[in-house]
Design a protein around this motif. Sequence first.
Motif, short mmCIF file in Angstrom:
data_model
loop_
_atom_site.label_atom_id
_atom_site.label_comp_id
_atom_site.label_asym_id
_atom_site.label_seq_id
_atom_site.Cartn_x
_atom_site.Cartn_y
_atom_site.Cartn_z
N ALA A 1 0.84 -1.20 0.00
CA ALA A 1 0.00 0.00 0.00
C ALA A 1 0.88 1.25 0.00
N ARG A 2 0.41 2.27 -0.71
CA ARG A 2 1.10 3.56 -0.73
C ARG A 2 0.35 4.63 0.06
N SER A 3 -0.98 4.49 0.09
CA SER A 3 -1.79 5.42 0.86
C SER A 3 -3.18 4.85 1.03
N LEU A 4 -3.96 5.45 1.94
CA LEU A 4 -5.35 5.08 2.15
C LEU A 4 -6.23 6.31 1.97
N LEU A 5 -7.44 6.08 1.48
CA LEU A 5 -8.45 7.14 1.37
C LEU A 5 -9.74 6.60 1.96
N ILE A 6 -10.26 7.28 2.97
CA ILE A 6 -11.38 6.78 3.76
C ILE A 6 -12.49 7.83 3.83
N ALA A 7 -13.72 7.38 3.79
CA ALA A 7 -14.83 8.30 4.02
C ALA A 7 -14.74 8.82 5.44
N GLU A 8 -14.90 10.12 5.60
CA GLU A 8 -14.65 10.75 6.90
C GLU A 8 -15.51 10.16 8.01
N HIS A 9 -16.76 9.81 7.70
CA HIS A 9 -17.64 9.29 8.75
C HIS A 9 -17.23 7.90 9.23
N ALA B 1 -12.13 12.09 3.57
CA ALA B 1 -12.93 13.10 2.88
C ALA B 1 -14.40 12.84 3.16
N ALA B 2 -15.18 13.92 3.20
CA ALA B 2 -16.63 13.77 3.32
C ALA B 2 -17.15 12.97 2.14
N GLN B 3 -18.26 12.27 2.33
CA GLN B 3 -18.76 11.37 1.29
C GLN B 3 -18.96 12.07 -0.06
N PRO B 4 -19.54 13.27 -0.13
CA PRO B 4 -19.68 13.91 -1.44
C PRO B 4 -18.35 14.18 -2.13
N VAL B 5 -17.34 14.56 -1.34
CA VAL B 5 -16.01 14.80 -1.91
C VAL B 5 -15.40 13.49 -2.39
N LEU B 6 -15.57 12.45 -1.58
CA LEU B 6 -15.04 11.13 -1.95
C LEU B 6 -15.66 10.64 -3.25
N ASP B 7 -16.97 10.83 -3.39
CA ASP B 7 -17.65 10.39 -4.61
C ASP B 7 -17.16 11.16 -5.83
N ARG B 8 -16.89 12.44 -5.66
CA ARG B 8 -16.37 13.23 -6.78
C ARG B 8 -14.97 12.79 -7.17
N ILE B 9 -14.17 12.45 -6.20
CA ILE B 9 -12.81 11.97 -6.49
C ILE B 9 -12.88 10.66 -7.28
N ALA B 10 -13.67 9.72 -6.77
CA ALA B 10 -13.73 8.39 -7.39
C ALA B 10 -14.47 8.41 -8.72
N GLY B 11 -15.42 9.33 -8.87
CA GLY B 11 -16.20 9.39 -10.10
C GLY B 11 -17.48 8.58 -10.04
N PHE B 12 -17.81 8.02 -8.89
CA PHE B 12 -19.06 7.28 -8.69
C PHE B 12 -19.33 7.20 -7.19
N ALA B 13 -20.53 6.78 -6.83
CA ALA B 13 -20.89 6.68 -5.41
C ALA B 13 -20.14 5.53 -4.76
N LEU B 14 -19.25 5.86 -3.86
CA LEU B 14 -18.35 4.88 -3.26
C LEU B 14 -18.92 4.43 -1.92
N HIS B 15 -19.78 3.42 -1.96
CA HIS B 15 -20.53 3.04 -0.76
C HIS B 15 -19.64 2.43 0.31
N ARG B 16 -18.60 1.68 -0.07
CA ARG B 16 -17.76 1.06 0.95
C ARG B 16 -16.91 2.07 1.70
N GLY B 17 -16.50 3.13 1.02
CA GLY B 17 -15.82 4.22 1.68
C GLY B 17 -14.42 3.94 2.17
N ILE B 18 -13.78 2.88 1.68
CA ILE B 18 -12.41 2.55 2.10
C ILE B 18 -11.62 2.13 0.86
N LEU B 19 -10.58 2.88 0.54
CA LEU B 19 -9.73 2.58 -0.61
C LEU B 19 -8.26 2.59 -0.19
N ALA B 20 -7.47 1.84 -0.92
CA ALA B 20 -6.01 1.91 -0.77
C ALA B 20 -5.38 1.95 -2.15
N HIS B 21 -4.37 2.78 -2.29
CA HIS B 21 -3.58 2.84 -3.51
C HIS B 21 -2.39 1.92 -3.30
#
Length: 265
Positions: A51-59, A79-99
């Motif tokens: 892993a290089r980084s993590l991106l998590i929904a703030e809540h 990031a707040a959910q709306p910001v996270l969705d804009r970054i990903a380009g779709f509604a990211l329901h799981r809210g946990i990503l790793a690069h």
Amino acid sequence: MPVVVVIDPDDPRLAPYRDIRERDLVGRDREFIAEGKVVVERMLAGSRHKARSLLIAEHRVPALGDMIAAAGDLPVYAAAQPVLDRIAGFALHRGILAHGAAAAPIDADALLASLPDRVLLVVLVGISNHDNIGGIFRNAAAFGAAAVLLAPDCCDPLYRKAVRVSVGATLTVPFATVEGDLLDLLTQHRFEALALSPHRATRLADLVRAPRIALLLGAEGPGLPDALLARARAVAIPIVPGFDSLNVATSSGIALAHFFEPDTY
């Protein structure tokens, strides 16, 4: 490292996460995105692929203290959910990503040489569906297969959907691509090649496990190439007359369960 809250979806630090689906389609040049709590936890717990980084929904941050601690010095963004969705380009329901960064490719010959005398191996030919790749890797991990070999016409096990469907198994089960003759390589390393096929085959239930087994699986529809079937022992899972076949991932689970030796774990 403390969690960094990001409010700008165009923050350059989050470039690997931007427009995920489009980036996945064009390829990531030995990088990938892992998605979901279990997958990211497995990645952090000891995957070859780092892993290089993590991106998590703030809540979700308050409930993920153990994961964030396991990330150590890695950057962790929230990031707040709306910001996270804009970054990903779709509604990211799981809210946990790793690069992640893919480890160096494994040499197939060296991989087989490193395996023990009694071992179960999965060999894939023509598997181009990411759901099937993920499902097969999940079964391989569950039933103790030591590694997976892939023909060059298989899709990438580190594609985001394959990683997700595998529940992180593509990050933990070693795999290698074989450019040359698969059967020659298996013979050199004393594997009995068992080709799963609904035709011209010994019934799976009638087989006794050999010490070194390579289970060969082909694409749905065409199956394994005739030239390969002619050189391996064909093995069938009987089904009712008149029905075509099982899904290849389902077939892999049935066959791997037959050969699994739980008392060795």
